[in-house]
Design a protein around this motif. Structure first.
Motif, PDB file in Angstrom:
ATOM      1  N   VAL A 151      78.262 106.062  21.563  1.00 34.08           N
ATOM      2  CA  VAL A 151      77.600 105.786  20.243  1.00 34.08           C
ATOM      3  C   VAL A 151      76.596 104.613  20.632  1.00 34.08           C
ATOM      4  N   LEU A 152      75.282 104.617  20.080  1.00 39.79           N
ATOM      5  CA  LEU A 152      74.531 103.463  20.359  1.00 39.79           C
ATOM      6  C   LEU A 152      74.137 103.211  18.643  1.00 39.79           C
ATOM      7  N   PHE A 153      73.980 101.817  18.385  1.00 36.29           N
ATOM      8  CA  PHE A 153      73.778 101.525  16.789  1.00 36.29           C
ATOM      9  C   PHE A 153      72.582 100.268  16.619  1.00 36.29           C
ATOM     10  N   VAL A 154      71.812 100.546  16.071  1.00 42.61           N
ATOM     11  CA  VAL A 154      71.011  99.427  15.473  1.00 42.61           C
ATOM     12  C   VAL A 154      70.820  99.235  14.161  1.00 42.61           C
ATOM     13  N   ALA A 155      71.241  98.126  13.835  1.00 44.63           N
ATOM     14  CA  ALA A 155      71.364  97.740  12.054  1.00 44.63           C
ATOM     15  C   ALA A 155      69.747  97.630  11.736  1.00 44.63           C
ATOM     16  N   ALA A 156      69.474  98.211  10.642  1.00 40.69           N
ATOM     17  CA  ALA A 156      68.240  97.777  10.071  1.00 40.69           C
ATOM     18  C   ALA A 156      68.521  97.352   8.585  1.00 40.69           C
ATOM     19  N   PRO A 157      69.010  96.384   8.235  1.00 38.18           N
ATOM     20  CA  PRO A 157      69.319  96.217   6.800  1.00 38.18           C
ATOM     21  C   PRO A 157      68.285  96.189   5.824  1.00 38.18           C
ATOM     22  N   ASP A 158      67.143  96.162   6.218  1.00 39.07           N
ATOM     23  CA  ASP A 158      65.970  96.157   5.213  1.00 39.07           C
ATOM     24  C   ASP A 158      65.595  97.492   4.547  1.00 39.07           C
ATOM     25  N   LEU A 159      66.390  98.384   5.412  1.00 37.45           N
ATOM     26  CA  LEU A 159      65.964  99.976   4.886  1.00 37.45           C
ATOM     27  C   LEU A 159      67.249 100.413   4.266  1.00 37.45           C
TER      28      LEU A 159
ATOM     29  N   ALA B  67      62.601  92.718  16.712  1.00 41.91           N
ATOM     30  CA  ALA B  67      63.628  92.920  18.055  1.00 41.91           C
ATOM     31  C   ALA B  67      64.545  94.109  17.788  1.00 41.91           C
ATOM     32  N   VAL B  68      64.842  94.818  18.635  1.00 40.66           N
ATOM     33  CA  VAL B  68      65.952  95.702  18.551  1.00 40.66           C
ATOM     34  C   VAL B  68      67.139  95.379  19.400  1.00 40.66           C
ATOM     35  N   GLU B  69      68.241  95.244  18.303  1.00 41.52           N
ATOM     36  CA  GLU B  69      69.234  94.833  18.823  1.00 41.52           C
ATOM     37  C   GLU B  69      70.675  95.935  19.100  1.00 41.52           C
ATOM     38  N   ILE B  70      70.937  96.667  19.990  1.00 39.25           N
ATOM     39  CA  ILE B  70      71.690  97.521  20.376  1.00 39.25           C
ATOM     40  C   ILE B  70      73.178  97.221  20.687  1.00 39.25           C
ATOM     41  N   GLU B  71      73.989  98.024  19.679  1.00 39.40           N
ATOM     42  CA  GLU B  71      75.243  97.927  19.790  1.00 39.40           C
ATOM     43  C   GLU B  71      75.916  99.278  20.457  1.00 39.40           C
ATOM     44  N   GLU B  72      76.914  98.928  21.203  1.00 34.91           N
ATOM     45  CA  GLU B  72      77.578 100.274  22.088  1.00 34.91           C
ATOM     46  C   GLU B  72      79.073 100.356  21.790  1.00 34.91           C
ATOM     47  N   TRP B  73      79.438 101.580  21.467  1.00 32.47           N
ATOM     48  CA  TRP B  73      80.937 101.911  21.713  1.00 32.47           C
ATOM     49  C   TRP B  73      81.035 103.236  21.962  1.00 32.47           C
ATOM     50  N   GLU B  74      82.461 103.540  22.187  1.00 32.57           N
ATOM     51  CA  GLU B  74      82.914 105.112  22.426  1.00 32.57           C
ATOM     52  C   GLU B  74      83.996 105.408  21.331  1.00 32.57           C
ATOM     53  N   THR B  75      83.782 106.629  20.620  1.00 33.59           N
ATOM     54  CA  THR B  75      84.898 106.911  19.794  1.00 33.59           C
ATOM     55  C   THR B  75      86.269 107.456  20.619  1.00 33.59           C
ATOM     56  N   ASN B  76      87.309 107.677  19.923  1.00 37.36           N
ATOM     57  CA  ASN B  76      88.534 108.010  20.382  1.00 37.36           C
ATOM     58  C   ASN B  76      88.357 109.555  21.110  1.00 37.36           C
TER      59      ASN B  76
ATOM     60  N   GLY C  30      78.017 114.603  24.832  1.00 37.12           N
ATOM     61  CA  GLY C  30      76.853 114.336  23.940  1.00 37.12           C
ATOM     62  C   GLY C  30      76.736 112.674  23.764  1.00 37.12           C
ATOM     63  N   ALA C  31      76.083 112.415  23.056  1.00 36.62           N
ATOM     64  CA  ALA C  31      75.788 111.030  22.454  1.00 36.62           C
ATOM     65  C   ALA C  31      75.511 110.867  20.987  1.00 36.62           C
ATOM     66  N   LEU C  32      75.676 109.746  20.454  1.00 35.35           N
ATOM     67  CA  LEU C  32      75.206 109.779  18.970  1.00 35.35           C
ATOM     68  C   LEU C  32      74.330 108.432  18.807  1.00 35.35           C
ATOM     69  N   ALA C  33      73.327 108.631  18.269  1.00 36.91           N
ATOM     70  CA  ALA C  33      72.553 107.403  18.026  1.00 36.91           C
ATOM     71  C   ALA C  33      72.505 107.081  16.469  1.00 36.91           C
ATOM     72  N   ILE C  34      72.717 105.938  15.932  1.00 30.45           N
ATOM     73  CA  ILE C  34      72.642 105.563  14.570  1.00 30.45           C
ATOM     74  C   ILE C  34      71.625 104.364  14.502  1.00 30.45           C
ATOM     75  N   THR C  35      70.948 104.431  13.227  1.00 26.80           N
ATOM     76  CA  THR C  35      70.197 103.258  12.972  1.00 26.80           C
ATOM     77  C   THR C  35      69.905 103.197  11.336  1.00 26.80           C
ATOM     78  N   GLY C  36      69.858 102.171  10.524  1.00 30.78           N
ATOM     79  CA  GLY C  36      69.640 102.207   9.154  1.00 30.78           C
ATOM     80  C   GLY C  36      70.385 100.967   8.501  1.00 30.78           C
ATOM     81  N   GLY C  37      70.520 100.963   7.325  1.00 30.52           N
ATOM     82  CA  GLY C  37      71.165  99.863   6.430  1.00 30.52           C
ATOM     83  C   GLY C  37      72.633  99.969   6.406  1.00 30.52           C
ATOM     84  N   LEU C  38      73.237  99.852   7.618  1.00 28.11           N
ATOM     85  CA  LEU C  38      74.517  99.779   7.766  1.00 28.11           C
ATOM     86  C   LEU C  38      75.080  98.586   8.468  1.00 28.11           C
ATOM     87  N   SER C  39      76.279  98.394   8.220  1.00 25.57           N
ATOM     88  CA  SER C  39      77.063  97.406   8.944  1.00 25.57           C
ATOM     89  C   SER C  39      77.812  97.842  10.255  1.00 25.57           C
ATOM     90  N   ARG C  40      78.234  97.379  11.162  1.00 25.17           N
ATOM     91  CA  ARG C  40      79.006  97.806  12.421  1.00 25.17           C
ATOM     92  C   ARG C  40      80.113  98.461  11.941  1.00 25.17           C
TER      93      ARG C  40
END
Length: 434
Positions: free
Chosen positions: A36-44, A22-31, A208-218
């Protein structure tokens, strides 16, 4: 170079080993206002970034090809490093950097391992490029030559000739008629300053917009987003594209071309991203021509009548109405018969709709293939980038299967009759000579 090869091998092995989740999407906006849309993928142990900007070929105006040349120019380096030095800096830490330009969007992508020193170096290089792209004249001239060579190759390819003319006839004066590769006259007139101005106008935090996924914390993802956002020009979103004028009567054009095969495109502007009819029309099209061997077009046009080497249909939703498009290749001596047969199938599809068995088969295929669209980091970041660019709701992925399952047969066929008009299709046939 060894790091880059190791990264590629590792990506493939992990992608094959990991099940879809399942894909859990987090969203925020920079200053600075970058979404930004972010999905954590801790196994990678890797991270994928995708910046999308409303800066594709539809923003070229009268300077056709400018969006594409600007995208290419970002790979030419900065005032401190040329294109070779830029490539070497990414390769030295196993990172992969790329840019692309489509009709709707411009894309900047980065893939890196999450090893702190390597990731930090890759991000430093990326932000250097975003903060101060150089647009050097010599590299710009080389990119222009490559674009002109690309145009020459396209003129020798009947499929490209057909696609270009298809969009021109479908969209007329609308920006979607712009060919992403440009025109010879406009390409020859462009200068590096034009690319710089295009970059500063459209590659902005507000556009614009930024998408991030990978082995990162929020927290780590927020820090990366802040670095990228601070490097970008600040500016507002582009004005919305004008509405598309839908055709009210058929248009057909035959283009002579010295080929043994005729390339045929038929269709019309139909669907924009976020349209609620997307789910019904996707299932209807799957049964008609989007489902490969099980589709009507393959069965009737290719298998039963033997009139096409290949035939299929697709929906391409865009910021404004993108095309419903049928593509077919056949022998030039039977192109007329093939087009007639295609119109017969299109008219029958529109009048009768699809039946319950076709709906069940289409729904099963679409639903079962959906997890494959999220099978890897690159798949996820691509979907996230699409969602962010078109401002789709965050539950788009969670509810995709549910919405497909909810489509009822009568409602589907009603949407089909309302949205597809077989008597207002644009048809282009390229191949053969008088």
């Amino acid at each position: 170079m060894m790091r880059a090869g190791w990264l590629t091998a590792l990506v493939w092995l992990l992608a094959l080993a990991l099940p879809a989740q399942a894909v859990e999407i987090e969203e925020w906006e920079t200053n600075e206002g970058l979404r930004v849309l972010f999905v954590a993928a801790p196994d990678l142990p890797m991270v994928d970034l995708r910046l999308t900007f409303d800066g594709g070929a539809s923003r070229d105006g009268d300077e056709n090809g400018l969006a594409s040349l600007t995208s290419s120019a970002l790979r030419h380096g900065t005032a401190e490093m040329d294109a070779d030095a830029l490539a070497e800096r990414f390769e030295s830490v196993g990172a992969q950097f790329s840019t692309d330009s489509l009709r709707d969007m411009a894309i900047v992508s980065l893939r890196s391992l999450t090893e702190p020193d390597w990731l930090d170096s890759a991000l430093d290089t990326l932000t250097d490029v975003l903060a101060a792209p150089a647009f050097p004249g010599s590299d710009f001239e080389r990119a222009r030559r490559q674009a002109l060579q690309g145009l020459q190759r396209e003129r020798q390819d009947p499929g490209s000739v057909a696609s270009r003319r298809f969009y021109e006839l479908m969209y007329g004066d609308h920006p979607y008629a712009n060919w992403p590769g440009g025109e010879r006259e406009t390409l020859e007139a462009l200068e590096p300053g034009d690319a710089r101005a295009f970059y500063e106008r459209f590659y902005t935090t507000g556009n614009g917009a930024l998408a991030i996924t990978g082995g990162l914390s929020r927290e780590e993802a927020e820090a990366i987003a802040a670095r990228i956002s601070a490097a970008l020009p600040q500016g507002p979103a582009a004005e919305p594209l004008p509405a598309v004028e839908l055709p009210e009567e058929p248009v057909e054009e035959r283009v002579d071309f010295p080929s043994e095969q005729a390339h045929i495109y038929m269709g019309a502007p139909t669907l924009r991203r976020g349209d609620e009819d997307h789910y019904a029309l996707t299932l209807a099209n799957h049964a008609f021509g989007g489902g490969g061997f099980i589709s009507r077009l393959f069965r009737e046009i290719r298998s039963t009548r033997g009139l096409a080497y290949s035939v299929s249909s697709r929906l391409q939703p865009m910021a404004v109405e993108g095309p419903f498009q049928i593509g077919m290749q056949t022998g030039v001596d039977q192109a007329g018969e093939a087009v007639t047969a295609l119109r017969e199938e299109l008219t029958r599809w529109h009048a009768d709709g699809i039946d319950a068995d076709e709906l069940d088969a289409s729904r099963e295929n679409v639903v079962n293939s959906f997890p494959l669209s999220l099978a890897s980091n690159s798949d996820i970041v691509g979907v996230l980038g699409m969602m962010a660019f078109y401002d789709l709701p965050l539950d788009y992925l969670d509810r995709y299967v549910e919405r497909m399952e909810a489509v009822e047969l009568d409602a589907l066929n009603a949407r089909l009759r309302e949205r597809i008009d077989p008597d207002a299709m644009v048809t282009v046939i390229v191949g053969g000579q008088e």
